[in-house]
Design a protein around this motif. Structure first.
Motif, PDB file in Angstrom:
ATOM      1  N   ALA A  49       0.831  -1.207   0.000  1.00  0.00           N
ATOM      2  CA  ALA A  49       0.000   0.000   0.000  1.00  0.00           C
ATOM      3  C   ALA A  49       0.865   1.257   0.000  1.00  0.00           C
ATOM      4  O   ALA A  49       0.545   2.230  -0.688  1.00  0.00           O
ATOM      5  CB  ALA A  49      -0.927  -0.006   1.213  1.00  0.00           C
ATOM      6  N   LEU A  50       1.956   1.233   0.742  1.00  0.00           N
ATOM      7  CA  LEU A  50       2.864   2.384   0.783  1.00  0.00           C
ATOM      8  C   LEU A  50       3.512   2.603  -0.581  1.00  0.00           C
ATOM      9  O   LEU A  50       3.628   3.739  -1.040  1.00  0.00           O
ATOM     10  CB  LEU A  50       3.932   2.180   1.860  1.00  0.00           C
ATOM     11  CG  LEU A  50       4.939   3.299   2.054  1.00  0.00           C
ATOM     12  CD1 LEU A  50       4.243   4.603   2.432  1.00  0.00           C
ATOM     13  CD2 LEU A  50       5.964   2.915   3.114  1.00  0.00           C
ATOM     14  N   GLU A  51       3.923   1.526  -1.229  1.00  0.00           N
ATOM     15  CA  GLU A  51       4.517   1.649  -2.555  1.00  0.00           C
ATOM     16  C   GLU A  51       3.516   2.241  -3.544  1.00  0.00           C
ATOM     17  O   GLU A  51       3.846   3.150  -4.311  1.00  0.00           O
ATOM     18  CB  GLU A  51       5.000   0.292  -3.048  1.00  0.00           C
ATOM     19  CG  GLU A  51       5.652   0.351  -4.412  1.00  0.00           C
ATOM     20  CD  GLU A  51       6.128  -1.005  -4.892  1.00  0.00           C
ATOM     21  OE1 GLU A  51       6.878  -1.025  -5.876  1.00  0.00           O
ATOM     22  OE2 GLU A  51       5.750  -2.029  -4.296  1.00  0.00           O
ATOM     23  N   ALA A  52       2.281   1.761  -3.523  1.00  0.00           N
ATOM     24  CA  ALA A  52       1.243   2.294  -4.406  1.00  0.00           C
ATOM     25  C   ALA A  52       0.978   3.763  -4.109  1.00  0.00           C
ATOM     26  O   ALA A  52       0.819   4.582  -5.020  1.00  0.00           O
ATOM     27  CB  ALA A  52      -0.035   1.480  -4.256  1.00  0.00           C
ATOM     28  N   HIS A  53       0.952   4.115  -2.834  1.00  0.00           N
ATOM     29  CA  HIS A  53       0.735   5.505  -2.415  1.00  0.00           C
ATOM     30  C   HIS A  53       1.857   6.408  -2.940  1.00  0.00           C
ATOM     31  O   HIS A  53       1.598   7.489  -3.466  1.00  0.00           O
ATOM     32  CB  HIS A  53       0.667   5.555  -0.887  1.00  0.00           C
ATOM     33  CG  HIS A  53       0.497   6.926  -0.319  1.00  0.00           C
ATOM     34  ND1 HIS A  53      -0.712   7.582  -0.323  1.00  0.00           N
ATOM     35  CD2 HIS A  53       1.378   7.755   0.280  1.00  0.00           C
ATOM     36  CE1 HIS A  53      -0.560   8.764   0.247  1.00  0.00           C
ATOM     37  NE2 HIS A  53       0.700   8.890   0.638  1.00  0.00           N
ATOM     38  N   ARG A  54       3.088   5.958  -2.800  1.00  0.00           N
ATOM     39  CA  ARG A  54       4.228   6.755  -3.270  1.00  0.00           C
ATOM     40  C   ARG A  54       4.251   6.862  -4.785  1.00  0.00           C
ATOM     41  O   ARG A  54       4.590   7.924  -5.323  1.00  0.00           O
ATOM     42  CB  ARG A  54       5.530   6.167  -2.737  1.00  0.00           C
ATOM     43  CG  ARG A  54       5.676   6.421  -1.254  1.00  0.00           C
ATOM     44  CD  ARG A  54       6.964   5.879  -0.698  1.00  0.00           C
ATOM     45  NE  ARG A  54       7.125   6.296   0.689  1.00  0.00           N
ATOM     46  CZ  ARG A  54       8.011   5.785   1.512  1.00  0.00           C
ATOM     47  NH1 ARG A  54       8.813   4.826   1.111  1.00  0.00           N
ATOM     48  NH2 ARG A  54       8.090   6.225   2.761  1.00  0.00           N
ATOM     49  N   LEU A  55       3.902   5.800  -5.493  1.00  0.00           N
ATOM     50  CA  LEU A  55       3.844   5.857  -6.964  1.00  0.00           C
ATOM     51  C   LEU A  55       2.764   6.822  -7.422  1.00  0.00           C
ATOM     52  O   LEU A  55       2.957   7.579  -8.374  1.00  0.00           O
ATOM     53  CB  LEU A  55       3.593   4.469  -7.535  1.00  0.00           C
ATOM     54  CG  LEU A  55       4.768   3.507  -7.506  1.00  0.00           C
ATOM     55  CD1 LEU A  55       4.338   2.119  -7.955  1.00  0.00           C
ATOM     56  CD2 LEU A  55       5.906   4.015  -8.373  1.00  0.00           C
ATOM     57  N   LYS A  56       1.636   6.810  -6.736  1.00  0.00           N
ATOM     58  CA  LYS A  56       0.553   7.730  -7.070  1.00  0.00           C
ATOM     59  C   LYS A  56       1.003   9.175  -6.870  1.00  0.00           C
ATOM     60  O   LYS A  56       0.762  10.029  -7.713  1.00  0.00           O
ATOM     61  CB  LYS A  56      -0.666   7.430  -6.201  1.00  0.00           C
ATOM     62  CG  LYS A  56      -1.825   8.347  -6.428  1.00  0.00           C
ATOM     63  CD  LYS A  56      -2.948   8.036  -5.456  1.00  0.00           C
ATOM     64  CE  LYS A  56      -3.882   9.222  -5.379  1.00  0.00           C
ATOM     65  NZ  LYS A  56      -4.671   9.223  -4.179  1.00  0.00           N
TER      66      LYS A  56
END
Length: 79
Positions: A49-56
């Motif tokens: 979830a953190l990776e997706a948040h940072r990519l967004k």
């Protein structure tokens, strides 16, 4: 079953503030609820979830104005 952690404990483990951890987990289904109404997550779930948040957020940074034909993110990546 893997051990699960509260958003607060995950924020401590990942060296983030609690508000960021809560934003990261806003749309993520909990892995368990140790106490009714208190969701808990595995480290793997939080990391994804953190990776997706940072990519967004990185893609939002690229949507801004471009100076000299190169965005700030692209110039940092090139450096």
């Amino acid at each position: 079953m893997q051990e699960t952690y509260s958003p607060h404990n995950l924020s401590l483990k990942f060296d983030l503030d609690r508000a960021t951890a809560l934003r990261v987990l806003k749309d993520v289904l909990p892995d368990a609820e140790r106490t009714k109404g208190r969701p808990t997550y595995t480290i793997a779930t939080f990391a994804r979830a953190l990776e997706a948040h940072r990519l967004k957020n990185a893609s939002n940074a690229n949507d801004g104005p471009i100076a000299d034909g190169i965005s700030d993110t692209a110039s940092l990546t090139a450096a």
